[in-house]
Design a protein around this motif. Structure first.
Motif, PDB file in Angstrom:
ATOM      1  N   LYS A 156      -5.086 -19.330  -6.041  1.00  0.00           N
ATOM      2  CA  LYS A 156      -5.058 -19.540  -4.598  1.00  0.00           C
ATOM      3  C   LYS A 156      -4.059 -18.656  -3.881  1.00  0.00           C
ATOM      4  O   LYS A 156      -4.289 -18.320  -2.600  1.00  0.00           O
ATOM      5  N   ASN A 157      -2.757 -18.508  -4.329  1.00  0.00           N
ATOM      6  CA  ASN A 157      -1.917 -17.443  -3.946  1.00  0.00           C
ATOM      7  C   ASN A 157      -1.612 -16.162  -4.530  1.00  0.00           C
ATOM      8  O   ASN A 157      -1.229 -16.301  -5.838  1.00  0.00           O
ATOM      9  N   LEU A 158      -1.805 -15.024  -3.963  1.00  0.00           N
ATOM     10  CA  LEU A 158      -1.760 -14.016  -5.138  1.00  0.00           C
ATOM     11  C   LEU A 158      -0.887 -12.834  -3.992  1.00  0.00           C
ATOM     12  O   LEU A 158      -1.253 -12.480  -3.011  1.00  0.00           O
ATOM     13  N   ASN A 159       0.243 -12.163  -4.647  1.00  0.00           N
ATOM     14  CA  ASN A 159       0.890 -11.192  -4.030  1.00  0.00           C
ATOM     15  C   ASN A 159       0.986 -10.038  -4.926  1.00  0.00           C
ATOM     16  O   ASN A 159       1.399  -9.942  -6.053  1.00  0.00           O
ATOM     17  N   LEU A 160       0.069  -8.690  -4.503  1.00  0.00           N
ATOM     18  CA  LEU A 160      -0.110  -7.548  -5.162  1.00  0.00           C
ATOM     19  C   LEU A 160       0.504  -6.585  -4.263  1.00  0.00           C
ATOM     20  O   LEU A 160      -0.025  -5.389  -4.384  1.00  0.00           O
ATOM     21  N   TRP A 161       1.618  -6.711  -3.798  1.00  0.00           N
ATOM     22  CA  TRP A 161       2.095  -5.545  -2.633  1.00  0.00           C
ATOM     23  C   TRP A 161       2.685  -4.424  -3.524  1.00  0.00           C
ATOM     24  O   TRP A 161       3.310  -4.455  -4.697  1.00  0.00           O
ATOM     25  N   GLY A 162       2.341  -3.133  -3.021  1.00  0.00           N
ATOM     26  CA  GLY A 162       2.880  -1.881  -3.721  1.00  0.00           C
ATOM     27  C   GLY A 162       2.480  -1.611  -5.281  1.00  0.00           C
ATOM     28  O   GLY A 162       3.469  -1.278  -5.944  1.00  0.00           O
ATOM     29  N   ASN A 163       1.230  -1.761  -5.367  1.00  0.00           N
ATOM     30  CA  ASN A 163       0.632  -1.512  -6.672  1.00  0.00           C
ATOM     31  C   ASN A 163      -0.465  -0.450  -6.850  1.00  0.00           C
ATOM     32  O   ASN A 163      -0.972  -0.127  -7.694  1.00  0.00           O
ATOM     33  N   ASP A 164      -0.411   0.269  -5.583  1.00  0.00           N
ATOM     34  CA  ASP A 164      -1.438   1.555  -5.400  1.00  0.00           C
ATOM     35  C   ASP A 164      -2.610   1.238  -5.960  1.00  0.00           C
ATOM     36  O   ASP A 164      -3.421   1.902  -6.455  1.00  0.00           O
ATOM     37  N   LEU A 165      -3.131  -0.108  -5.679  1.00  0.00           N
ATOM     38  CA  LEU A 165      -4.495  -0.277  -5.886  1.00  0.00           C
ATOM     39  C   LEU A 165      -5.500   0.167  -5.020  1.00  0.00           C
ATOM     40  O   LEU A 165      -5.280   0.195  -3.748  1.00  0.00           O
ATOM     41  N   SER A 166      -6.623   0.647  -5.619  1.00  0.00           N
ATOM     42  CA  SER A 166      -7.741   1.031  -4.637  1.00  0.00           C
ATOM     43  C   SER A 166      -9.183   0.194  -5.154  1.00  0.00           C
ATOM     44  O   SER A 166      -9.995   0.361  -4.369  1.00  0.00           O
ATOM     45  N   ASP A 167      -9.321  -0.096  -6.158  1.00  0.00           N
ATOM     46  CA  ASP A 167     -10.472  -0.889  -6.770  1.00  0.00           C
ATOM     47  C   ASP A 167     -10.098  -2.438  -6.745  1.00  0.00           C
ATOM     48  O   ASP A 167      -9.473  -2.950  -7.857  1.00  0.00           O
ATOM     49  N   LEU A 168     -10.968  -3.039  -5.900  1.00  0.00           N
ATOM     50  CA  LEU A 168     -10.609  -4.607  -5.812  1.00  0.00           C
ATOM     51  C   LEU A 168     -11.784  -5.452  -6.226  1.00  0.00           C
ATOM     52  O   LEU A 168     -12.021  -6.389  -5.707  1.00  0.00           O
TER      53      LEU A 168
END
Length: 390
Positions: free
Chosen positions: A22-34
């Motif tokens: 329910k709560n997800l923090n993925l700040w600053g991971n250089d993600l491009s494919d979600l």
């Protein structure tokens, strides 16, 4: 290209399955494919700032999102907002520092496509913005991508400027680098503040959720206690009712027993009265005294019991005969001095009676005699039982 993986999501959210996130923090991971977001339909708060996201297509299945943070990504086209139209619960959206944020009417298009939006880039949506957003018809054409590198001066031309401008250009570059460094530090500080705020908000939400769960458990416990209390009260009422019913049954049984005892007592009393009446009737009709012989020197009859003293010989004769025979009884026809006929008095045998009636009659007669009569009766009985004795 950095792909969002299952292990990364589970390690960040600390849950067992993607459905529970329910709560997800993925700040600053250089993600491009979600693309993995399509397996997380229950997301409510999602932070993906400082990544390499250029499309919002993978967000269209996350319809429960309430807060979405996408700062400092590569989203360039406002048409990507169409993938957020189904988020009926989205209240907070951050798209600043994306290429699309510099487009004309950027805020109005966000308000037009996301009806539930209340805050955009940390600024509240105003009523005027909502009114102006309804006037927009369609999205603007995609913005042209900026050149990837090289000088913006046309090929074949040299940059104009005096030859002595090189030191000034170096100073400007140093100032620009310093400003860029300061801007990066400010961005980092703001990101840290945002993370801290997100963490505080997450803690607040978790605390609210815990409080809600505690309230629900308390309500369930109170309901169970109330049900148990009602059940105990019901059982107590039933027990009291059963006790009262047993007491009423015992009272009814005692009343029946008392009624039977009273009936038996009345029956015994009636039986005794019948026996007494029979005895009195038998005693009143069972004996006629014999005629008395006159004495040589008659004595005057006394006031009390005189006639009985004269009847003493006859009574003694009747007693002796009854005692010796066992079948005859005394049968006096007259019981008073006016009704007693001494000359005609006689002894009449009555067959079939018992000695008890004889003795009863004798005792009644003895009660009526005075002392002189009793002495005479004793003498007569002694003479008749022992004729030869003087």
């Amino acid at each position: 290209m950095v792909v969002l993986t299952r292990n990364l999501v589970l390690s960040k959210s600390r849950v067992d399955s993607l459905d529970a996130v329910k709560n997800l923090n993925l700040w600053g991971n250089d993600l491009s494919d979600l693309s993995l977001l399509q397996e997380m339909p229950n997301l409510e708060v999602l932070s993906l700032s400082v990544n390499r996201i250029n499309s919002l297509r993978d967000f269209q299945n996350c319809v429960k999102i309430q807060e979405l943070y996408l700062r400092k990504n590569d989203i360039a086209d406002l048409s990507e907002l169409s993938f957020l139209q189904n988020m009926k619960s989205l209240r907070v959206l951050w798209l600043s520092d994306n290429p699309c944020a510099s487009a004309k009417n950027y805020r109005l298009y966000c308000v037009k496509f996301i009806k539930s939006l209340q805050k955009l880039d940390n600024e509240d949506i105003t009523a005027d913005e909502r009114a102006n957003a309804t006037k927009l018809n369609a999205l603007p054409p995609p913005a042209a991508a900026p050149p990837s590198g090289g000088s913006s001066t046309p090929r074949g031309q040299q940059a104009s400027g005096p030859p002595h401008s090189a030191p000034a250009a170096g100073a400007r570059d140093a100032v620009a680098r310093q400003e860029r460094q300061d801007r990066i530090e400010r961005e980092q500080q703001r990101e840290r503040q945002e993370r801290e705020r997100d963490a505080r908000e997450a803690e607040v939400r978790q605390a609210r959720e815990r409080d809600q769960r505690e309230r629900e458990r308390e309500m369930i416990r109170q309901d169970q206690e109330r049900e148990q209390r009602e059940q105990r009260d019901k059982e107590a009422r039933e027990a009291r009712e059963m006790q009262r019913e047993r007491e009423r049954e015992r009272d009814r049984e005692r009343e029946r027993e008392l009624r039977r005892e009273r009936e038996a007592q009345r029956e015994r009393e009636a039986q005794r009265e019948r026996e007494l009446r029979e005895l009195q009737s038998v005693q009143s009709a069972s004996y006629h005294p014999p005629a008395l012989q006159p004495r040589d020197q008659p004595e005057p009859v006394r006031a009390r019991g005189g006639w009985k003293a004269q009847a003493a010989p006859a009574i003694a004769e009747g007693i002796r005969a009854a005692a010796m025979d066992g079948t005859d009884e005394l049968n006096p026809n007259n019981t008073g001095p006016q009704g007693y006929d001494a000359p005609n008095a006689r002894r009449q045998p009555v067959r079939g009676k018992q000695n008890s009636n004889v003795l009863g009659a004798m005792m009644l007669l003895l009660d009526e005699l005075d002392s002189d009569g009793l002495h005479l009766l004793r003498d007569q009985i002694d003479q008749r039982l022992h004729p030869g004795r003087k």
